[in-house]
Design a protein around this motif. Structure first.
Motif, PDB file in Angstrom:
ATOM      1  N   GLY A 191       0.806  -1.219   0.000  1.00  0.00           N
ATOM      2  CA  GLY A 191       0.000   0.000   0.000  1.00  0.00           C
ATOM      3  C   GLY A 191       0.835   1.264   0.000  1.00  0.00           C
ATOM      4  N   LEU A 192       2.014   1.204   0.607  1.00  0.00           N
ATOM      5  CA  LEU A 192       2.884   2.382   0.662  1.00  0.00           C
ATOM      6  C   LEU A 192       3.673   2.563  -0.616  1.00  0.00           C
ATOM      7  CD1 LEU A 192       4.166   4.702   2.373  1.00  0.00           C
ATOM      8  CD2 LEU A 192       5.859   3.017   3.149  1.00  0.00           C
TER       9      LEU A 192
ATOM     10  N   ARG B 115       3.283   1.307  -3.699  1.00  0.00           N
ATOM     11  CA  ARG B 115       2.606   1.422  -4.997  1.00  0.00           C
ATOM     12  C   ARG B 115       2.187   2.845  -5.320  1.00  0.00           C
ATOM     13  NH1 ARG B 115      -3.214   0.754  -5.304  1.00  0.00           N
ATOM     14  NH2 ARG B 115      -4.209   0.826  -3.260  1.00  0.00           N
ATOM     15  N   TYR B 116       2.177   3.739  -4.342  1.00  0.00           N
ATOM     16  CA  TYR B 116       1.886   5.152  -4.610  1.00  0.00           C
ATOM     17  C   TYR B 116       3.151   5.956  -4.880  1.00  0.00           C
ATOM     18  CZ  TYR B 116      -2.930   4.375  -3.173  1.00  0.00           C
ATOM     19  OH  TYR B 116      -4.228   3.922  -3.101  1.00  0.00           O
ATOM     20  N   MET B 117       4.295   5.344  -4.738  1.00  0.00           N
ATOM     21  CA  MET B 117       5.553   6.047  -5.010  1.00  0.00           C
ATOM     22  C   MET B 117       5.887   5.924  -6.491  1.00  0.00           C
ATOM     23  SD  MET B 117       7.862   4.791  -1.776  1.00  0.00           S
ATOM     24  CE  MET B 117       7.304   5.066  -0.081  1.00  0.00           C
ATOM     25  N   PRO B 118       6.237   7.026  -7.159  1.00  0.00           N
ATOM     26  CA  PRO B 118       6.570   6.946  -8.588  1.00  0.00           C
ATOM     27  C   PRO B 118       7.849   6.154  -8.814  1.00  0.00           C
ATOM     28  CG  PRO B 118       7.067   9.130  -7.720  1.00  0.00           C
ATOM     29  CD  PRO B 118       6.333   8.393  -6.630  1.00  0.00           C
TER      30      PRO B 118
ATOM     31  N   TYR C 297       0.995  -4.309  -8.725  1.00  0.00           N
ATOM     32  CA  TYR C 297      -0.352  -4.407  -9.294  1.00  0.00           C
ATOM     33  C   TYR C 297      -0.724  -5.869  -9.533  1.00  0.00           C
ATOM     34  CZ  TYR C 297      -0.016   0.614  -9.873  1.00  0.00           C
ATOM     35  OH  TYR C 297       0.131   1.960  -9.632  1.00  0.00           O
TER      36      TYR C 297
END
Length: 278
Positions: free
Chosen positions: A122-123, A125-128, A158
């Protein structure tokens, strides 16, 4: 209220071919719609480019794009660039599948594994992914390992999330019945969860392979000498829009072939899931 319900119960839907929900669809009509979906953008491109309503620098003609592609194949050995890019994408995607699919199955099956991996997934996967490029270069160097790592990072989480969701959609009744019949945890995993999620795993891979191609250009920014991403960057630098469009079209065609190929494999390996899938 009762009269309204009674009147509704005797109301029949009018038959509709175009708006049918999960029913058979005529192949001729499907082909027509498919042709329109591709033909209208092409006609718009032809109209805008040949009439010079949009300057060639921004929108070259289809003829110019095809000529640029022929030149790239003949003079710049574009076949080798395609081979190099396909190797990188498939390599990164294979690693992402080998890591993400088992992780997703574990997360969807065991609450302990979900609590272990979910915070990290969760953490991160939001980082580019582009933010990790300098670190990847330091860790993996400037060779092929860094490029494959970038593609892997762009897809792996994903894969894990989508597979975990597919496992969670398995009805608890199926698992309880297996326990009632004397199955242990290994039997539940091997004979219930894996067969039930296998069609969803194949669909997940088919969908997420497009993400691997999306990260190709980013991966080939790392000291790459060959590849479609390199050709796009070079053409962009010299404002050769026709070459950029041709390379993008090549990626699109390769992606379409892979998509239909994986879809065909999925239908052959899991024919029982075809009705549910469509």
């Amino acid at each position: 209220m009762a009269e309204e319900l009674t009147s509704r119960s005797h109301t029949y839907l009018r038959p509709s071919t175009f708006w049918s929900i999960r029913q058979s669809f005529p192949k001729s009509l499907a082909l027509l719609i498919f042709s329109i979906s591709l033909g209208l953008p092409l006609l718009l491109w032809i109209a805008l480019s040949y009439t010079r309503a949009v300057p060639p620098l921004f929108l070259p003609t289809p003829t110019a794009v095809i000529q640029a592609g022929i030149t790239m194949f003949v003079e710049n050995n574009l076949w080798y660039d395609i081979l190099v890019s396909c190797t990188r994408v498939l390599g990164g995607f294979a690693v992402a599948g080998l890591i993400g699919v088992p992780m997703g199955i574990a997360m969807g099956t065991f609450s302990s594994m979900e609590n272990l991996f979910a915070p990290v997934v969760g953490l991160v996967r939001y980082m580019p992914v582009t933010a990790f490029v300098p670190l990847i270069v330091i860790w993996a160097g400037l060779g092929e390992a860094s490029k494959i790592t970038i593609i892997t990072l762009g897809v792996v989480l994903y894969n894990a999330i989508m597979v975990a969701d597919a496992v969670k959609f398995i009805p608890n009744d199926m698992i309880n019945v297996a326990y009632t019949l004397g199955g242990n945890r290994r039997d539940i995993l091997q004979r219930v969860i894996l067969p039930a999620t296998f069609p969803s795993v194949l669909d997940t891979l088919r969908v997420n392979i497009s993400g691997a191609w999306n990260f190709l250009v980013i991966a080939e920014l790392v000291a790459a000498q060959n590849g479609l991403g390199v050709r796009i960057i070079q053409a962009q630098r010299f404002l050769q829009t026709e070459k950029v469009l041709f390379c993008i079209a090549v990626i699109g065609v390769i992606g379409l072939v892979l998509d239909y190929g994986l879809k065909w494999i999925s239908q052959k390996l899991t024919p029982w899931a075809d009705q549910a899938r469509h």
